[in-house]
Design a protein around this motif. Sequence first.
Motif, PDB file in Angstrom:
ATOM      1  N   ALA A 290       0.870  -1.177   0.000  1.00  0.00           N
ATOM      2  CA  ALA A 290       0.000   0.000   0.000  1.00  0.00           C
ATOM      3  C   ALA A 290       0.901   1.220   0.000  1.00  0.00           C
ATOM      4  O   ALA A 290       2.101   1.121   0.299  1.00  0.00           O
ATOM      5  CB  ALA A 290      -0.918   0.020   1.220  1.00  0.00           C
ATOM      6  N   ALA A 291       0.348   2.360  -0.332  1.00  0.00           N
ATOM      7  CA  ALA A 291       1.106   3.609  -0.292  1.00  0.00           C
ATOM      8  C   ALA A 291       1.360   4.009   1.161  1.00  0.00           C
ATOM      9  O   ALA A 291       0.719   3.488   2.082  1.00  0.00           O
ATOM     10  CB  ALA A 291       0.325   4.706  -1.017  1.00  0.00           C
ATOM     11  N   PRO A 292       2.285   4.944   1.407  1.00  0.00           N
ATOM     12  CA  PRO A 292       2.527   5.395   2.778  1.00  0.00           C
ATOM     13  C   PRO A 292       1.339   6.127   3.405  1.00  0.00           C
ATOM     14  O   PRO A 292       1.326   6.359   4.617  1.00  0.00           O
ATOM     15  CB  PRO A 292       3.721   6.342   2.624  1.00  0.00           C
ATOM     16  CG  PRO A 292       4.358   5.978   1.336  1.00  0.00           C
ATOM     17  CD  PRO A 292       3.247   5.510   0.449  1.00  0.00           C
ATOM     18  N   ASP A 293       0.359   6.477   2.587  1.00  0.00           N
ATOM     19  CA  ASP A 293      -0.822   7.191   3.076  1.00  0.00           C
ATOM     20  C   ASP A 293      -1.432   6.466   4.273  1.00  0.00           C
ATOM     21  O   ASP A 293      -1.629   5.244   4.263  1.00  0.00           O
ATOM     22  CB  ASP A 293      -1.851   7.290   1.948  1.00  0.00           C
ATOM     23  CG  ASP A 293      -3.120   7.986   2.380  1.00  0.00           C
ATOM     24  OD1 ASP A 293      -3.140   9.223   2.402  1.00  0.00           O
ATOM     25  OD2 ASP A 293      -4.096   7.276   2.702  1.00  0.00           O
ATOM     26  N   GLU A 294      -1.763   7.225   5.303  1.00  0.00           N
ATOM     27  CA  GLU A 294      -2.260   6.631   6.543  1.00  0.00           C
ATOM     28  C   GLU A 294      -3.535   5.826   6.336  1.00  0.00           C
ATOM     29  O   GLU A 294      -3.717   4.741   6.909  1.00  0.00           O
ATOM     30  CB  GLU A 294      -2.506   7.735   7.586  1.00  0.00           C
ATOM     31  CG  GLU A 294      -2.954   7.210   8.941  1.00  0.00           C
ATOM     32  CD  GLU A 294      -3.153   8.310   9.972  1.00  0.00           C
ATOM     33  OE1 GLU A 294      -3.691   8.027  11.047  1.00  0.00           O
ATOM     34  OE2 GLU A 294      -2.756   9.466   9.673  1.00  0.00           O
ATOM     35  N   ARG A 295      -4.434   6.320   5.502  1.00  0.00           N
ATOM     36  CA  ARG A 295      -5.695   5.606   5.279  1.00  0.00           C
ATOM     37  C   ARG A 295      -5.462   4.268   4.591  1.00  0.00           C
ATOM     38  O   ARG A 295      -6.120   3.267   4.907  1.00  0.00           O
ATOM     39  CB  ARG A 295      -6.649   6.474   4.456  1.00  0.00           C
ATOM     40  CG  ARG A 295      -7.075   7.772   5.135  1.00  0.00           C
ATOM     41  CD  ARG A 295      -7.946   8.587   4.193  1.00  0.00           C
ATOM     42  NE  ARG A 295      -7.266   8.838   2.914  1.00  0.00           N
ATOM     43  CZ  ARG A 295      -7.865   9.282   1.831  1.00  0.00           C
ATOM     44  NH1 ARG A 295      -9.167   9.533   1.843  1.00  0.00           N
ATOM     45  NH2 ARG A 295      -7.176   9.490   0.716  1.00  0.00           N
ATOM     46  N   GLU A 296      -4.520   4.236   3.642  1.00  0.00           N
ATOM     47  CA  GLU A 296      -4.233   2.982   2.957  1.00  0.00           C
ATOM     48  C   GLU A 296      -3.602   1.977   3.909  1.00  0.00           C
ATOM     49  O   GLU A 296      -3.919   0.783   3.879  1.00  0.00           O
ATOM     50  CB  GLU A 296      -3.321   3.232   1.752  1.00  0.00           C
ATOM     51  CG  GLU A 296      -3.989   4.004   0.623  1.00  0.00           C
ATOM     52  CD  GLU A 296      -3.225   3.903  -0.684  1.00  0.00           C
ATOM     53  OE1 GLU A 296      -2.489   2.920  -0.870  1.00  0.00           O
ATOM     54  OE2 GLU A 296      -3.381   4.815  -1.525  1.00  0.00           O
TER      55      GLU A 296
END
Length: 360
Positions: free
Chosen positions: A235-241
């Motif tokens: 997943a991307a580093p994005d917190e939601r992902e």
Amino acid sequence: MSQTPIDFSGLRRALVIKLRHHGDVLLSSPVFSALQSAAPGCEIDALVYADTAPMLEEHPAIAQCHVIDRNWKRQGLLAQARAEGALLSALRGRGYELVIHLTEHRRGAWLARLLRPRWSVAPRQRGRGDFWRNSFSHLYAQPGHALRHTVEKNLDALRVLGLHPAPEARRLVLVPGRAAETRVEALLGGAKLAPGSFIHLHPASRWLFKCWPVESMAALADELHRQGHALVLTAAPDERERELVAAIRVRSRAEFVDLSGRLSLRELAALAGRARLFVGVDSAPMHIAAAMGTPTVALFGPSGDKEWSPWMTPHRVVSSTEHSCRPCGLDGCGGSKISDCLVTLPVAQVLKACEELLKS
């Protein structure tokens, strides 16, 4: 405005502009390959947003990759003006004879006027008036429906100039680079995973309304694990992902190698290129897997699979046949961020698609 074919034989320098998201930029990569094939002596540059540059930077047909940083706007008017001025000066210094603008972004019209190439091409746009039309020597038509793949629509910019790319020139091109390859080799080695021995699961998207429910992805992972497949999660580093991946792990009994938030885009490509199968939703990582030639299972909800499906790689698109409203292009039913056509996709249907590709 002309529709007359141009002479590619003596073309020296060309600029291709693609100001969109990561997947869109990657799907423009065949334009560079096809143009180089027709004009092997031409230096071809790209102009993209800085964060999307990794999709093209190692492309063998690209001489220079110029970037626009979206953060310029946050640095104040003076700093932005300096950055824009430096970019324009660099572009002017290249002396382009051809400018290919692949979106409706108004910047393309201004650049075509300021750079003054001999030829310039852009998509025909309704309602833009004379300024848009008169900015380009050629305009290419766009279908009034979503049944033409984005790669082919990009290549239409060349067709209106008289260049009809051969099938082999239409493949996606993405080169991870030695550093990315080396790091992924080390990560997989540490997990005792050989190339072709694992399934790559990328369940997230920056647009969460494109995501399959956590419970469904966890159930799919359980069954794939039960069948003996090693699983790598990204997943991307994005917190939601990362929260979505964490929720899948909580609900699943499968064992995972979890690389979520730990890979750059090029490293993600190097990983996908080593996978036996990629499973994910309509997203840039899905296009990255296709570019690496990895068999791909792609889950589609409100977005159009005819326009965005995995390109020129063995694949299965899994989408609802029960919802006549799809693809609607909305961010969830009624803008609710939840798409019925996606959340109701049965696990068995996705599993069947995986099994078909694993057997082939």
